[in-house]
Design a protein around this motif. Structure first.
Motif, mmCIF file in Angstrom:
data_model
loop_
_atom_site.group_PDB
_atom_site.id
_atom_site.type_symbol
_atom_site.label_atom_id
_atom_site.label_comp_id
_atom_site.label_asym_id
_atom_site.label_seq_id
_atom_site.Cartn_x
_atom_site.Cartn_y
_atom_site.Cartn_z
ATOM 1 N N ILE A 69 -31.484 3.851 23.515
ATOM 2 C CA ILE A 69 -32.862 4.052 23.939
ATOM 3 C C ILE A 69 -33.756 4.163 22.712
ATOM 4 O O ILE A 69 -33.333 4.697 21.676
ATOM 5 N N PRO A 70 -34.993 3.659 22.773
ATOM 6 C CA PRO A 70 -35.897 3.818 21.633
ATOM 7 C C PRO A 70 -36.267 5.287 21.425
ATOM 8 O O PRO A 70 -36.109 6.117 22.324
ATOM 9 N N GLY A 71 -36.775 5.575 20.240
ATOM 10 C CA GLY A 71 -37.250 6.920 19.957
ATOM 11 C C GLY A 71 -36.333 7.669 19.018
ATOM 12 O O GLY A 71 -35.338 7.132 18.517
ATOM 13 N N LEU A 72 -36.669 8.912 18.792
ATOM 14 C CA LEU A 72 -35.856 9.788 17.956
ATOM 15 C C LEU A 72 -34.784 10.416 18.832
ATOM 16 O O LEU A 72 -35.099 11.102 19.813
ATOM 17 N N VAL A 73 -33.527 10.173 18.505
ATOM 18 C CA VAL A 73 -32.413 10.625 19.335
ATOM 19 C C VAL A 73 -31.603 11.684 18.591
ATOM 20 O O VAL A 73 -31.181 11.461 17.456
ATOM 21 N N SER A 79 -30.436 14.275 23.412
ATOM 22 C CA SER A 79 -31.851 14.346 23.779
ATOM 23 C C SER A 79 -32.650 13.294 23.026
ATOM 24 O O SER A 79 -32.235 12.805 21.979
ATOM 25 N N VAL A 80 -33.831 12.984 23.562
ATOM 26 C CA VAL A 80 -34.699 11.984 22.948
ATOM 27 C C VAL A 80 -36.145 12.459 23.007
ATOM 28 O O VAL A 80 -36.545 13.177 23.937
ATOM 29 N N LYS A 81 -36.949 12.100 21.992
ATOM 30 C CA LYS A 81 -38.387 12.280 22.037
ATOM 31 C C LYS A 81 -39.040 11.162 21.229
ATOM 32 O O LYS A 81 -38.365 10.376 20.566
ATOM 33 N N LEU A 86 -41.958 4.605 26.687
ATOM 34 C CA LEU A 86 -41.233 4.978 27.895
ATOM 35 C C LEU A 86 -41.831 6.221 28.547
ATOM 36 O O LEU A 86 -41.261 6.760 29.505
ATOM 37 N N GLY A 87 -42.941 6.688 28.034
ATOM 38 C CA GLY A 87 -43.554 7.882 28.592
ATOM 39 C C GLY A 87 -42.850 9.158 28.207
ATOM 40 O O GLY A 87 -42.954 10.170 28.918
ATOM 41 N N VAL A 88 -42.118 9.128 27.080
ATOM 42 C CA VAL A 88 -41.395 10.312 26.603
ATOM 43 C C VAL A 88 -41.954 10.687 25.240
ATOM 44 O O VAL A 88 -41.760 9.979 24.262
#
Length: 300
Positions: A69-73, A79-81, A86-88
């Motif tokens: 998934i994209p983002g900081l994992v 967890s991701v943010k 993706l609205g996260v």
């Protein structure tokens, strides 16, 4: 799931792609669905894909599912943010646990570029490579001596945020003149608006037909990609360099143009020429779902 099967999900801003691999890495089933944003939308989209894979294979698929998934994992917490598209954003989203509860199987979570890097390594058979993802942004994944390198803060490979032009555009990261403002899909879209045709495709076609403005834009872009490769290669000296991401759908024309830019950069430097960066370069086949494949290997 039998020990021979593994499932990978590649959750993107527009689609969620899932597949089932056999023991030899062959794709047994592949399903894609639109991704709905927000926590409930992401989980629901993943569940629809997973259920469709069960139907397609006739298997319970009860083993660990790998998810990119994209983002900081945060891999340990699952967890991701900062997956803004993706609205996260804001607080950490415990996506691993949410997915595990909905799918009824264990889940392992990874950044999508890192997952794609594992897929590129599986495809090439290399255990020492850089995977350069040229999509909306610009980022790299690193497999060094057979191990995925995430970095202390998960920032390994964030090559797009290396500043190269003090007079350049402001990057979304807050710095000015980052490589991402030159060598990314979003940079191409800004420099070469193309309507309904993908900007990279439209630009390369126009340059190939001899449009001088297109040649200038294409060459600036490919020099930027070559500069990213040069920085990464001088830092970790990988055996292989693989181009991927949405812009890499161009295939060999992209590889050829970037290789030419690398050769031009090395023309005045015997040191760079001796490294043969152009000779190490390849591109992921356009029909190979590299991120989902890598996610499936995570599940193993």
């Amino acid at each position: 799931m039998t020990a021979a099967l593994s499932v990978g999900l590649d959750i993107g801003a527009t689609k969620t792609l899932g597949l089932v691999l056999d023991a030899d890495g062959g794709i047994l089933a592949e399903v894609r669905e639109p991704t709905k944003p927000g926590a409930d939308g992401i989980v629901g989209s993943a569940a629809r894909v997973f259920d469709a894979l069960r139907d397609a294979t006739g298997q319970s698929l009860a083993g660990t599912v790998g998810v990119g998934i994209p983002g900081l994992v945060d891999v340990e917490r699952g967890s991701v943010k900062h997956a803004v598209n993706l609205g996260v954003d804001g607080d950490w989203l415990p996506l691993r646990d949410l997915l595990a509860a909905r799918l009824g199987v264990p889940v392992v979570l990874e950044n999508d570029v890192n997952a794609a890097t594992l897929g590129a390594a599986a495809l090439s058979g290399a255990d020492d490579l850089v995977y350069l993802s040229i999509g909306t942004g610009l980022a790299a994944g690193l497999v060094l001596d057979g191990r995925l390198r995430r970095g202390e803060h998960g920032a390994a490979g964030e090559i797009g945020h290396v500043p190269v032009d003090p007079q350049g555009n402001v990057c979304q990261c807050g710095q000015r003149g980052c490589l991402e403002t030159i060598a990314s899909g979003s940079a191409l879209a800004a420099a070469w608006p193309s309507g309904n045709v993908p900007p990279a495709q439209a630009l390369f076609e126009a340059a190939r037909s001899g449009d001088p403005s297109a040649v200038v834009v294409r060459d600036r872009f490919t020099r930027g990609v070559a500069s990213a490769i040069r920085v990464l290669s001088l830092a970790v000296d990988p055996a292989s360099i693989v181009l991927g991401g949405g812009v890499a759908q161009l295939g060999e024309p992209l590889r050829d143009a970037v290789a030419q830019a690398l050769l031009e950069q090395a023309a005045s430097s015997p040191f760079l020429a001796s490294l043969d960066l152009a000779g190490r370069l390849s591109v992921v086949p356009s029909d190979y779902p590299v991120a989902a494949v890598g996610a499936a290997f995570l599940g193993r």
